[in-house]
Design a protein around this motif. Structure first.
Motif, PDB file in Angstrom:
ATOM      1  N   LYS A  12       0.811  -1.226   0.000  1.00  0.00           N
ATOM      2  CA  LYS A  12       0.000   0.000   0.000  1.00  0.00           C
ATOM      3  C   LYS A  12       0.842   1.273   0.000  1.00  0.00           C
ATOM      4  CE  LYS A  12      -4.147  -1.872   2.206  1.00  0.00           C
ATOM      5  NZ  LYS A  12      -5.120  -1.760   3.313  1.00  0.00           N
ATOM      6  N   ARG A  13       2.157   1.096   0.081  1.00  0.00           N
ATOM      7  CA  ARG A  13       3.052   2.253   0.224  1.00  0.00           C
ATOM      8  C   ARG A  13       2.579   3.126   1.398  1.00  0.00           C
ATOM      9  NH1 ARG A  13       2.255   2.052  -5.362  1.00  0.00           N
ATOM     10  NH2 ARG A  13       0.969   3.936  -5.402  1.00  0.00           N
ATOM     11  N   ALA A  14       2.203   2.445   2.460  1.00  0.00           N
ATOM     12  CA  ALA A  14       1.646   3.133   3.624  1.00  0.00           C
ATOM     13  C   ALA A  14       2.740   3.853   4.408  1.00  0.00           C
ATOM     14  CB  ALA A  14       0.935   2.144   4.535  1.00  0.00           C
ATOM     15  N   ILE A  15       2.341   4.929   5.047  1.00  0.00           N
ATOM     16  CA  ILE A  15       3.232   5.679   5.927  1.00  0.00           C
ATOM     17  C   ILE A  15       2.719   5.540   7.356  1.00  0.00           C
ATOM     18  CG2 ILE A  15       4.076   7.973   6.559  1.00  0.00           C
ATOM     19  CD1 ILE A  15       3.833   8.723   3.596  1.00  0.00           C
ATOM     20  N   ILE A  16       3.580   5.076   8.253  1.00  0.00           N
ATOM     21  CA  ILE A  16       3.229   4.952   9.660  1.00  0.00           C
ATOM     22  C   ILE A  16       4.108   5.923  10.443  1.00  0.00           C
ATOM     23  CG2 ILE A  16       3.111   3.427  11.665  1.00  0.00           C
ATOM     24  CD1 ILE A  16       2.784   1.092   9.739  1.00  0.00           C
ATOM     25  N   THR A  17       3.464   6.823  11.156  1.00  0.00           N
ATOM     26  CA  THR A  17       4.215   7.835  11.896  1.00  0.00           C
ATOM     27  C   THR A  17       3.473   8.157  13.194  1.00  0.00           C
ATOM     28  OG1 THR A  17       5.247  10.023  11.721  1.00  0.00           O
ATOM     29  CG2 THR A  17       3.066   9.767  10.727  1.00  0.00           C
ATOM     30  N   GLY A  18       3.964   9.090  13.939  1.00  0.00           N
ATOM     31  CA  GLY A  18       3.332   9.495  15.197  1.00  0.00           C
ATOM     32  C   GLY A  18       4.117  10.624  15.816  1.00  0.00           C
ATOM     33  N   SER A  19       3.567  11.192  16.874  1.00  0.00           N
ATOM     34  CA  SER A  19       4.278  12.295  17.502  1.00  0.00           C
ATOM     35  C   SER A  19       3.782  12.521  18.915  1.00  0.00           C
ATOM     36  CB  SER A  19       4.096  13.588  16.691  1.00  0.00           C
ATOM     37  OG  SER A  19       2.770  14.072  16.814  1.00  0.00           O
ATOM     38  N   LEU A  20       4.623  13.193  19.687  1.00  0.00           N
ATOM     39  CA  LEU A  20       4.265  13.682  21.014  1.00  0.00           C
ATOM     40  C   LEU A  20       4.324  15.203  20.966  1.00  0.00           C
ATOM     41  CD1 LEU A  20       6.361  11.249  23.253  1.00  0.00           C
ATOM     42  CD2 LEU A  20       3.883  11.204  22.914  1.00  0.00           C
TER      43      LEU A  20
END
Length: 332
Positions: free
Chosen positions: A261-269
């Protein structure tokens, strides 16, 4: 303006449950360069406060050991180098802690004028939540008009804010919740609810989108939701992680699905971002969201208001999971 020498604030007496939150007397702080001192009229309650209280939210240098990440009130003193505010301005602010108090300092770049006609309680419920949603859903997540989003925890403070902004900016939203009452709230906010207790959200997304999936997911669950989140994403979808109520570690991750899926997994505080980064988010909010709030739209949903000295009850309410929208402390 003559200020008192001391004030009441809420301290974390030791890591633990809501009962460890106790009032104490402390000197009124002095604003440093680039800061304003705010006489607090209301302060928002947020999940990072509970993590800090439990000893699970490590503090960076310069952060207050006292809880409270958002406040609304009046500017009563100004540090050197601040030109955008004057004493008497009504403001809301994203703080670096210490918001459960009668007075609190905040960086001027993280402080915004309260829209005309808004009360203290609603203003105090804006900064942490709106900063978080804007930075993660619209900036990092790239949500835009015509796209589809999935919001987990749709009736939380973050969830209700995300759904209102999705509706405002033309993003088709789905949201998870655990009861029919909460699903009804999600419908009222213009989104399609998914009751996670009796529905597989990835299957529902597949059915509702003809297999296309969603463009962006805002997730508070973490590990336990990782694989179904990947399944719910469309091509080049973005999964933005804000929390880990379902665990900080994931098992048997389907890497092939991510690649396909060419997915992007990210996150942040939010709390670990620099002052410059937070100031940039504030500028975007002022440009895109403040006119909406000034027009009376997308106002924070308020669940319950507690007195400052009842902060422990407010935390218990939040952790009980029955709240819809924001919980706020009234300071005066």
């Amino acid at each position: 303006m003559t200020l008192p020498q001391t004030m009441t604030l809420i301290e974390i007496t030791e890591p633990g449950g809501p009962e460890v939150l106790k009032p104490r007397q402390e000197p009124v702080p002095t604003p440093a360069a680039g800061e304003v001192l705010i006489r607090v009229h209301a302060a928002g309650i947020n999940r990072p406060d509970a993590l800090q209280r439990a000893g699970k939210y490590p503090l960076k240098p310069g952060m207050s050991p006292f809880p409270g990440l958002e406040v609304a009130g009046e500017v009563v003193a100004i540090g050197t180098g601040v030109s955008e505010f004057i004493v008497g301005d009504k403001v809301c602010a994203l703080t670096n802690g210490g918001g459960y108090a009668q007075y609190c300092v905040a960086p001027a770049g993280q402080t915004l004028p309260i829209p005309d006609g808004m009360d203290w309680v609603h203003a105090a419920a804006i900064p942490e939540t709106f900063f978080t949603v804007w930075a993660n859903l619209f900036d990092m997540g790239g949500a835009s008009k015509g796209q589809r989003a999935l919001i987990h925890g749709g009736t939380s403070g973050i969830g209700t804010t995300a759904l209102m902004l999705c509706r405002e900016f033309g993003v088709k939203a789905f949201a998870t919740a655990g009861s029919e009452d909460k699903c009804a709230v999600i419908r009222q906010l213009g989104a399609e609810p998914i009751n996670y207790r009796d529905q597989d959200f990835a299957e529902v997304i597949a059915q509702k989108t003809a297999g296309k999936g969603v463009n962006v997911i805002l997730d508070i669950m973490g590990g336990s939701y990782l694989n179904p989140n990947i399944a719910a994403l469309g091509m080049e979808g973005r999964l933005v992680m804000l929390g880990f109520l379902g665990g900080a570690h994931a098992k048997d991750v389907d890497l092939l699905a991510i690649m396909a899926k060419r997915a992007i997994i990210t996150g942040s505080l939010l709390r670990s971002r620099t002052r410059e980064e937070k100031a940039s988010i504030a500028e975007q909010l002022r440009e895109y969201v403040w006119p909406v709030l000034a027009a009376g739209r997308c106002l924070p949903m308020i669940d319950k208001v507690y007195a400052l000295n009842d902060a422990s009850q407010a935390h218990a309410r939040m952790e009980g999971g029955d709240h819809v929208g924001k919980i706020v402390l009234k300071v005066d």
